[in-house]
Design a protein around this motif. Structure first.
Motif, PDB file in Angstrom:
ATOM      1  N   GLY A  24       0.663  -1.031  -0.224  1.00 46.49           N
ATOM      2  CA  GLY A  24      -0.158  -0.103   0.330  1.00 46.49           C
ATOM      3  C   GLY A  24       0.987   1.526   0.163  1.00 46.49           C
ATOM      4  N   ASP A  25       0.959   2.285   0.164  1.00 45.83           N
ATOM      5  CA  ASP A  25       1.367   3.318   0.833  1.00 45.83           C
ATOM      6  C   ASP A  25       2.479   3.518   1.543  1.00 45.83           C
ATOM      7  N   LEU A  26       2.486   2.627   2.754  1.00 46.31           N
ATOM      8  CA  LEU A  26       3.215   2.768   3.805  1.00 46.31           C
ATOM      9  C   LEU A  26       4.668   1.796   3.653  1.00 46.31           C
ATOM     10  N   LEU A  27       6.058   2.160   3.631  1.00 45.84           N
ATOM     11  CA  LEU A  27       7.171   1.334   3.803  1.00 45.84           C
ATOM     12  C   LEU A  27       8.146   1.900   4.480  1.00 45.84           C
ATOM     13  N   ALA A  28       8.567   0.700   5.893  1.00 51.35           N
ATOM     14  CA  ALA A  28       8.846   1.374   6.610  1.00 51.35           C
ATOM     15  C   ALA A  28      10.052   0.064   6.831  1.00 51.35           C
ATOM     16  N   PHE A  29      11.254   0.012   7.384  1.00 53.35           N
ATOM     17  CA  PHE A  29      12.682  -0.819   8.198  1.00 53.35           C
ATOM     18  C   PHE A  29      13.331  -0.271   8.856  1.00 53.35           C
ATOM     19  N   THR A  30      13.689  -1.321   9.610  1.00 53.74           N
ATOM     20  CA  THR A  30      14.438  -0.654  10.439  1.00 53.74           C
ATOM     21  C   THR A  30      16.360  -1.126   9.873  1.00 53.74           C
ATOM     22  N   ARG A  31      17.916  -1.071   9.916  1.00 52.99           N
ATOM     23  CA  ARG A  31      18.788  -1.106   9.544  1.00 52.99           C
ATOM     24  C   ARG A  31      19.406  -0.545  11.506  1.00 52.99           C
ATOM     25  N   THR A  32      20.012  -2.547  11.801  1.00 52.38           N
ATOM     26  CA  THR A  32      20.819  -2.153  12.727  1.00 52.38           C
ATOM     27  C   THR A  32      22.077  -2.894  12.582  1.00 52.38           C
ATOM     28  N   ALA A  33      22.965  -1.874  13.328  1.00 54.25           N
ATOM     29  CA  ALA A  33      24.513  -2.633  13.196  1.00 54.25           C
ATOM     30  C   ALA A  33      24.582  -2.452  14.948  1.00 54.25           C
ATOM     31  N   ALA A  34      25.501  -3.246  15.102  1.00 56.13           N
ATOM     32  CA  ALA A  34      26.551  -3.292  16.429  1.00 56.13           C
ATOM     33  C   ALA A  34      24.939  -2.560  17.796  1.00 56.13           C
ATOM     34  N   ASP A  35      24.730  -1.547  18.742  1.00 62.58           N
ATOM     35  CA  ASP A  35      24.023  -0.911  19.571  1.00 62.58           C
ATOM     36  C   ASP A  35      23.244   0.459  18.817  1.00 62.58           C
ATOM     37  N   GLU A  36      23.005  -0.071  17.022  1.00 63.39           N
ATOM     38  CA  GLU A  36      22.235   1.640  16.197  1.00 63.39           C
ATOM     39  C   GLU A  36      21.351   0.535  16.103  1.00 63.39           C
ATOM     40  N   THR A  37      20.556   0.591  16.407  1.00 65.57           N
ATOM     41  CA  THR A  37      19.116   0.962  15.338  1.00 65.57           C
ATOM     42  C   THR A  37      18.508   1.988  14.752  1.00 65.57           C
ATOM     43  N   ILE A  38      18.146   2.297  14.099  1.00 65.22           N
ATOM     44  CA  ILE A  38      17.318   3.436  12.292  1.00 65.22           C
ATOM     45  C   ILE A  38      15.804   3.031  11.803  1.00 65.22           C
ATOM     46  N   LEU A  39      15.334   3.445  12.297  1.00 58.43           N
ATOM     47  CA  LEU A  39      13.909   2.918  11.485  1.00 58.43           C
ATOM     48  C   LEU A  39      13.888   3.856  10.542  1.00 58.43           C
ATOM     49  N   CYS A  40      13.294   3.483   9.248  1.00 57.11           N
ATOM     50  CA  CYS A  40      12.919   4.342   8.051  1.00 57.11           C
ATOM     51  C   CYS A  40      11.555   4.663   8.117  1.00 57.11           C
ATOM     52  N   ALA A  41      10.925   5.319   7.490  1.00 53.89           N
ATOM     53  CA  ALA A  41       9.301   5.055   7.367  1.00 53.89           C
ATOM     54  C   ALA A  41       8.910   6.182   6.753  1.00 53.89           C
ATOM     55  N   CYS A  42       7.864   5.990   5.358  1.00 55.27           N
ATOM     56  CA  CYS A  42       7.648   6.451   4.559  1.00 55.27           C
ATOM     57  C   CYS A  42       6.246   6.156   3.993  1.00 55.27           C
ATOM     58  N   ASN A  43       5.164   7.756   3.851  1.00 59.35           N
ATOM     59  CA  ASN A  43       3.894   7.446   3.789  1.00 59.35           C
ATOM     60  C   ASN A  43       4.142   8.287   2.436  1.00 59.35           C
ATOM     61  N   VAL A  44       3.669   7.261   1.501  1.00 62.37           N
ATOM     62  CA  VAL A  44       3.716   8.166  -0.200  1.00 62.37           C
ATOM     63  C   VAL A  44       2.053   8.400  -0.800  1.00 62.37           C
ATOM     64  N   GLY A  45       1.393   8.455   0.564  1.00 63.31           N
ATOM     65  CA  GLY A  45       0.076   8.429   0.515  1.00 63.31           C
ATOM     66  C   GLY A  45      -0.800   9.520   0.366  1.00 63.31           C
ATOM     67  N   GLY A  46      -2.053   9.417   0.377  1.00 67.19           N
ATOM     68  CA  GLY A  46      -2.237  10.945   0.811  1.00 67.19           C
ATOM     69  C   GLY A  46      -3.155  10.832   2.304  1.00 67.19           C
ATOM     70  N   GLN A  47      -3.714   9.842   2.979  1.00 72.95           N
ATOM     71  CA  GLN A  47      -4.392   9.096   4.080  1.00 72.95           C
ATOM     72  C   GLN A  47      -3.178   9.537   5.183  1.00 72.95           C
TER      73      GLN A  47
END
Length: 91
Positions: free
Chosen positions: A29-52
């Motif tokens: 759908g309109d949502l894309l999200a993932f995490t990336r983890t290395a050692a003790d760091e975790t980053i979450l990236c999320a994109c909403n491409v929709g109109g809601q």
């Protein structure tokens, strides 16, 4: 633009974004999200491409918005329409 400069600087500073293990949280759908983890760091990236507005349950832990317009509310990431955000998991 300033957004892309900030993204580039964040990637330079983040081992997780450069070479971290990828885990998909949403990809339909309109949502894309993932995490990336290395050692003790975790980053979450999320994109909403929709109109809601979109919401995403956050993985366990405390998260801080690094960049973007998303907001953390009651263990949920709330993304306004046509926005992206990057969060970092607190240690």
């Amino acid at each position: 633009t300033d957004w892309f400069k900030q993204l580039g600087n964040l990637r330079k500073q983040s081992p997780a974004l450069r070479r971290g293990e990828l885990h998909w949280l949403a990809g339909e759908g309109d949502l894309l999200a993932f995490t990336r983890t290395a050692a003790d760091e975790t980053i979450l990236c999320a994109c909403n491409v929709g109109g809601q507005e979109q919401t995403l349950p956050l993985p366990d832990g405390r998260w801080t918005v690094f960049l973007g317009q998303g907001a953390c509310e009651n263990s949920l990431l709330v993304l306004p329409p046509r926005t992206a955000t990057i969060l970092k998991k607190e240690r």
